[in-house]
Design a protein around this motif. Structure first.
Motif, mmCIF file in Angstrom:
data_model
loop_
_atom_site.group_PDB
_atom_site.id
_atom_site.type_symbol
_atom_site.label_atom_id
_atom_site.label_comp_id
_atom_site.label_asym_id
_atom_site.label_seq_id
_atom_site.Cartn_x
_atom_site.Cartn_y
_atom_site.Cartn_z
ATOM 1 N N HIS A 25 0.795 -1.225 0.000
ATOM 2 C CA HIS A 25 0.000 0.000 0.000
ATOM 3 C C HIS A 25 0.825 1.270 0.000
ATOM 4 O O HIS A 25 0.258 2.359 0.005
ATOM 5 N N LEU A 26 2.125 1.148 0.011
ATOM 6 C CA LEU A 26 2.966 2.335 0.086
ATOM 7 C C LEU A 26 3.817 2.389 -1.168
ATOM 8 O O LEU A 26 4.356 1.369 -1.611
ATOM 9 N N ASP A 27 3.927 3.581 -1.741
ATOM 10 C CA ASP A 27 4.733 3.783 -2.946
ATOM 11 C C ASP A 27 6.152 3.247 -2.722
ATOM 12 O O ASP A 27 6.712 3.354 -1.624
ATOM 13 N N ALA A 28 6.719 2.667 -3.770
ATOM 14 C CA ALA A 28 8.044 2.042 -3.668
ATOM 15 C C ALA A 28 9.091 3.014 -3.120
ATOM 16 O O ALA A 28 9.984 2.628 -2.347
ATOM 17 N N LYS A 29 8.961 4.304 -3.476
ATOM 18 C CA LYS A 29 9.984 5.261 -3.055
ATOM 19 C C LYS A 29 10.011 5.454 -1.534
ATOM 20 O O LYS A 29 10.974 5.956 -0.984
ATOM 21 N N TYR A 30 8.916 5.082 -0.840
ATOM 22 C CA TYR A 30 8.857 5.262 0.614
ATOM 23 C C TYR A 30 9.131 3.974 1.391
ATOM 24 O O TYR A 30 9.216 4.000 2.626
ATOM 25 N N GLN A 31 9.233 2.828 0.693
ATOM 26 C CA GLN A 31 9.304 1.557 1.422
ATOM 27 C C GLN A 31 10.470 1.511 2.408
ATOM 28 O O GLN A 31 10.332 1.010 3.522
ATOM 29 N N ASP A 32 11.621 2.070 2.008
ATOM 30 C CA ASP A 32 12.783 2.024 2.904
ATOM 31 C C ASP A 32 12.556 2.832 4.179
ATOM 32 O O ASP A 32 13.098 2.496 5.242
ATOM 33 N N GLN A 33 11.781 3.917 4.047
ATOM 34 C CA GLN A 33 11.602 4.812 5.195
ATOM 35 C C GLN A 33 10.451 4.387 6.110
ATOM 36 O O GLN A 33 10.295 4.943 7.202
ATOM 37 N N ALA A 34 9.632 3.468 5.666
ATOM 38 C CA ALA A 34 8.453 3.080 6.455
ATOM 39 C C ALA A 34 8.872 2.410 7.769
ATOM 40 O O ALA A 34 9.972 1.859 7.872
ATOM 41 N N PRO A 35 8.015 2.469 8.782
ATOM 42 C CA PRO A 35 8.292 1.747 10.024
ATOM 43 C C PRO A 35 8.510 0.255 9.757
ATOM 44 O O PRO A 35 7.847 -0.328 8.894
ATOM 45 N N LYS A 36 9.459 -0.326 10.480
ATOM 46 C CA LYS A 36 9.796 -1.746 10.292
ATOM 47 C C LYS A 36 9.682 -2.488 11.628
ATOM 48 O O LYS A 36 10.091 -1.976 12.667
ATOM 49 N N LEU A 37 9.166 -3.701 11.567
ATOM 50 C CA LEU A 37 9.117 -4.542 12.759
ATOM 51 C C LEU A 37 10.450 -5.262 12.905
ATOM 52 O O LEU A 37 10.857 -6.009 12.000
ATOM 53 N N VAL A 38 11.151 -5.026 14.000
ATOM 54 C CA VAL A 38 12.448 -5.680 14.220
ATOM 55 C C VAL A 38 12.461 -6.324 15.604
ATOM 56 O O VAL A 38 11.752 -5.893 16.514
ATOM 57 N N ARG A 39 13.285 -7.360 15.730
ATOM 58 C CA ARG A 39 13.373 -8.056 17.010
ATOM 59 C C ARG A 39 14.613 -7.578 17.756
ATOM 60 O O ARG A 39 15.718 -7.553 17.224
ATOM 61 N N THR A 40 14.420 -7.190 19.012
ATOM 62 C CA THR A 40 15.560 -6.708 19.804
ATOM 63 C C THR A 40 16.367 -7.895 20.334
ATOM 64 O O THR A 40 15.925 -9.042 20.267
ATOM 65 N N ASP A 119 9.410 14.759 9.742
ATOM 66 C CA ASP A 119 9.842 15.995 9.106
ATOM 67 C C ASP A 119 9.396 16.077 7.648
ATOM 68 O O ASP A 119 9.475 17.129 7.024
ATOM 69 N N ASP A 120 8.965 14.959 7.098
ATOM 70 C CA ASP A 120 8.556 14.917 5.689
ATOM 71 C C ASP A 120 7.040 14.703 5.623
ATOM 72 O O ASP A 120 6.549 13.577 5.730
ATOM 73 N N PRO A 121 6.256 15.780 5.475
ATOM 74 C CA PRO A 121 4.793 15.657 5.504
ATOM 75 C C PRO A 121 4.252 14.750 4.405
ATOM 76 O O PRO A 121 3.200 14.123 4.587
ATOM 77 N N ASP A 122 4.936 14.667 3.282
ATOM 78 C CA ASP A 122 4.457 13.778 2.216
ATOM 79 C C ASP A 122 4.576 12.315 2.624
ATOM 80 O O ASP A 122 3.662 11.512 2.415
ATOM 81 N N LEU A 123 5.719 11.976 3.214
ATOM 82 C CA LEU A 123 5.904 10.624 3.731
ATOM 83 C C LEU A 123 4.846 10.310 4.796
ATOM 84 O O LEU A 123 4.220 9.240 4.781
ATOM 85 N N SER A 124 4.642 11.247 5.725
ATOM 86 C CA SER A 124 3.702 11.011 6.830
ATOM 87 C C SER A 124 2.292 10.774 6.301
ATOM 88 O O SER A 124 1.593 9.844 6.746
ATOM 89 N N LEU A 125 1.864 11.605 5.362
ATOM 90 C CA LEU A 125 0.535 11.415 4.783
ATOM 91 C C LEU A 125 0.449 10.070 4.055
ATOM 92 O O LEU A 125 -0.552 9.353 4.156
ATOM 93 N N ALA A 126 1.518 9.728 3.335
ATOM 94 C CA ALA A 126 1.523 8.443 2.614
ATOM 95 C C ALA A 126 1.392 7.268 3.585
ATOM 96 O O ALA A 126 0.718 6.273 3.289
ATOM 97 N N LEU A 127 2.018 7.386 4.767
ATOM 98 C CA LEU A 127 1.916 6.310 5.766
ATOM 99 C C LEU A 127 0.486 6.165 6.279
ATOM 100 O O LEU A 127 -0.024 5.046 6.423
ATOM 101 N N VAL A 128 -0.149 7.300 6.557
ATOM 102 C CA VAL A 128 -1.538 7.241 7.028
ATOM 103 C C VAL A 128 -2.430 6.592 5.978
ATOM 104 O O VAL A 128 -3.233 5.693 6.280
#
Lengths: 431, 431
Positions: A25-40, A119-128
């Motif tokens: 659901h997220l444009d390819a250009k944002y995939q790297d910046q999206a929140p990621k589930l990681v194991r500590t 800091d990037d409103p376009d990214l934030s809106l895309a995430l929502v």
């Protein structure tokens, strides 16, 4: 009415977001910046978004566990039922629990998705938008008639939120997760006209403002060393505060068609609350200049507010003081207040103890939810297949045994210390 | 039971301190330094203590006024009934209102008298002792059997507070005004062992901890621009918080004979609260490690807490869920919640509407107050002279007409602005 004949729609459950949340659901250009589930290293699953780490991946998702394993500490997806994050498994758990349909609140993004601010409103809106597309199209879309769709707001921008409400409504979504108290989150309060474009969008699209307990970000504890039982007891307090704040605000006077759900807020406090607002009105309106056009505030409450309860014997006993058209059952899967998979039996016992007639049971268990949320499960599921008994028959063979598959069962002392360190951090953040 | 046959003891009224408060009870060397009542250029009466000015001289003391003249702004003694600060006038107002006996909380020193704290601990202690000597010996002593005496603490020093409780108990005082939340005032919380000497003194002397709504110093408003109706609606919230904080604390487990009154806290919230604490216990005690020795928290509540109500129809209807041995009537004279002088009629109507039997009425209107506060008015007043009807006959000729003797009736706009500026200051102080 027999427990097998109940039809149950739950207006408050929780999605534990899966790792592939943004994949489709997220444009390819944002995939790297999206929140990621990681194991500590400690074995907890956390969401990372830039430098921000969110520990509450599976907060309190204890459905199916023995009480000895309850607690509030973070957990990993390995420690919760797959029904928390896998929609096919969820529907099997719903069948086993006798639940026809369910509305799910977000978990790691918080109730207002404010963690997507950046800091990037376009990214934030895309995430929502990606989040809403995942929940509406992918999660709810996978099993038509089984989920009431709900959107999250662009909480930092009212015009974008209003636009998102309209966009989601076109996809059949009539519920918006919102906060009990925008002022507590640093935004304008309910008394500002800042939110007017949102209220208009909700009214235009018959979208219910679903205000979940705890969504102010404020912790209801008197002292940092109060035991966890105090917080659990007092959780509904902030929602009473939200009900009062909205009831006396200009919002309901200006937008008489706005509807608000007090999710997980319970019912038992409502009769006293309505008595108090009417008395406050009678005694003080001469100087506070409140004017509801000849109606009492309790009448205005019943026009605007849906109250949501799990079993709540006091609320069911006092239902005539609340209004049976204003009460909706909820399950709270997969949290510890949920009685999954035996919630129908618990609820049924409360109805029996209070001699609730069948037509009132139907209102509280599914009819009110359908009307308030513009939701019709029977377009997809025959009514005869929608009952507790019918759904459970479909779940035959599904494993509902007490699940304790974690190898990391914490001691009670570890859990208490986990609560205390969270309370200290929360109180420090509030100060 | 006829309204004239009711016997009424009020466990929550308010003293508006007179100018000569310290005159007869403070050592001559301290008289110059004691707080003084002075009139400002704007015509308000304020108490000055060193550099500190306290504006709330007659906060909300509106008994006898038409509703159009209600408000929260400071007033002068000229604007309130003499019964606020003159004990003979007070007894006449009590007679006219049908009230046999009354317990009075402090006004300008706050509920914990913390304004007496100063750089000179000897002066501060002397002020507390003088205050208690005034209220116990001079005010209550003037009309035996008509007042339940109450002391204020040396809130900044637990050993001195314990000693003061013991000193006052020897004079027949079995009530201590205390705070809902010492942590909110900057002192150790209820979960600390700091207060143990005080709990021991209360238990040894059968002194009730009288915890008044609002005594945490915290304002229950969601936002600084919430209208005043929101605050008035939510006022009982902090007292629920105090009830939860004390109920789950170690205090009641360590001091099983400690008794606590939730003054002006109302009753209608109690059934839901008790349901919630029992459910919290059932669901979470395995990890929160609560242990009440086999009893439920609702049972422990009934052993320790007195709830206080003005009329509260919901609480009276639900009295079996609360416990009729735990409910006490109160008048709240001279505040705006008081219905003086027609409170007996209002209360009686609630009893009639709920078919309350006479023995339960007697418990709620005077027997519980006598037992909890070790107070026996009938040693001084014959029971036949103690009823509403008998007392009102004694008040024949006393002026209870609506009193609006102020030349300074403020407009509703002025009152609203007064509320807003107070809210801004209070929220700034909390932040």
């Amino acid at each position: 009415m027999d427990v097998d004949d109940l039809i149950l729609i739950s207006v408050d459950d929780h999605l534990i977001e899966p790792p592939d949340l943004f994949l489709n659901h997220l444009d390819a250009k944002y995939q790297d910046q999206a929140p990621k589930l990681v194991r500590t290293d400690e074995g907890n699953d956390v969401w990372k978004f830039g430098e921000i780490v969110m520990e509450t991946a599976a907060l309190n998702a204890v459905a199916g566990r023995p009480k000895e394993e309850y607690g509030l500490e973070p957990q990993s997806l390995d420690e919760v039922r797959p029904g928390c994050y896998d929609v096919d498994e969820r529907v099997m758990d719903m069948n086993a629990g006798g639940v026809l349909a369910s509305m799910n609140f977000p978990s790691f993004p918080t109730f207002t998705a404010r963690v997507f601010a950046s800091d990037d409103p376009d990214l934030s809106l895309a995430l929502v938008r990606a989040y809403n597309d995942f929940t509406i199209d992918e999660w709810c879309g996978a099993h038509p008639g089984r989920f009431i769709p709900m959107a999250v707001p662009v909480i930092w921008d009212v015009e974008q939120t209003a636009a998102e409400v309209r966009r989601c409504a076109e996809k059949g979504c009539h519920s918006l997760s919102f906060t009990e108290n925008p002022a507590a989150l640093g935004y304008p309060s309910f008394h500002s006209d800042y939110w007017d474009p949102l209220w208009q969008a909700c009214v235009d699209t018959a979208t219910v403002l679903s205000v979940h307990l705890g969504s102010s970000g404020r912790l209801s504890i008197p002292a940092v060393d109060s035991p966890p039982d105090v917080m659990i007891t007092l959780q509904p307090m902030n929602i009473q505060s939200a009900a009062a704040d909205l009831l006396w605000s200009r919002v309901l006077k200006t937008y008489p068609d706005l509807r608000i759900a007090l999710s997980e807020g319970g019912n038992g406090w409502v009769p006293y609350f309505l008595d108090r607002v009417d008395r406050t009105y009678e005694m003080h309106r001469a100087w506070t200049q409140q004017d509801f056009g000849g109606r009492l505030p309790s009448e205005v409450f019943r026009e605007h507010f849906l109250t949501c309860f799990i079993s709540d014997p006091i609320g069911v006993e006092m239902r005539d003081h609340i209004g049976v058209d204003n009460m909706c059952w909820e399950a709270d899967y997969p949290h510890s207040d949920s009685m999954w998979p035996t919630a129908p039996e618990e609820l049924h016992a409360v109805f029996v103890a209070n001699d609730v007639p069948d037509d009132e049971i139907a209102k509280m268990t599914y009819e009110n939810a359908m009307r308030w949320y513009s939701f019709d499960p029977f377009a997809h599921v025959a009514k005869s297949e929608a009952t507790v008994g019918a759904l459970r028959r479909q779940a035959a063979g599904h494993d509902v045994s007490i699940m304790s598959r974690s190898t990391r069962v914490r001691t009670a002392d570890e859990k208490l210390e986990g609560f205390r360190s969270r309370a200290r951090r929360a109180m420090a953040a509030q100060a």
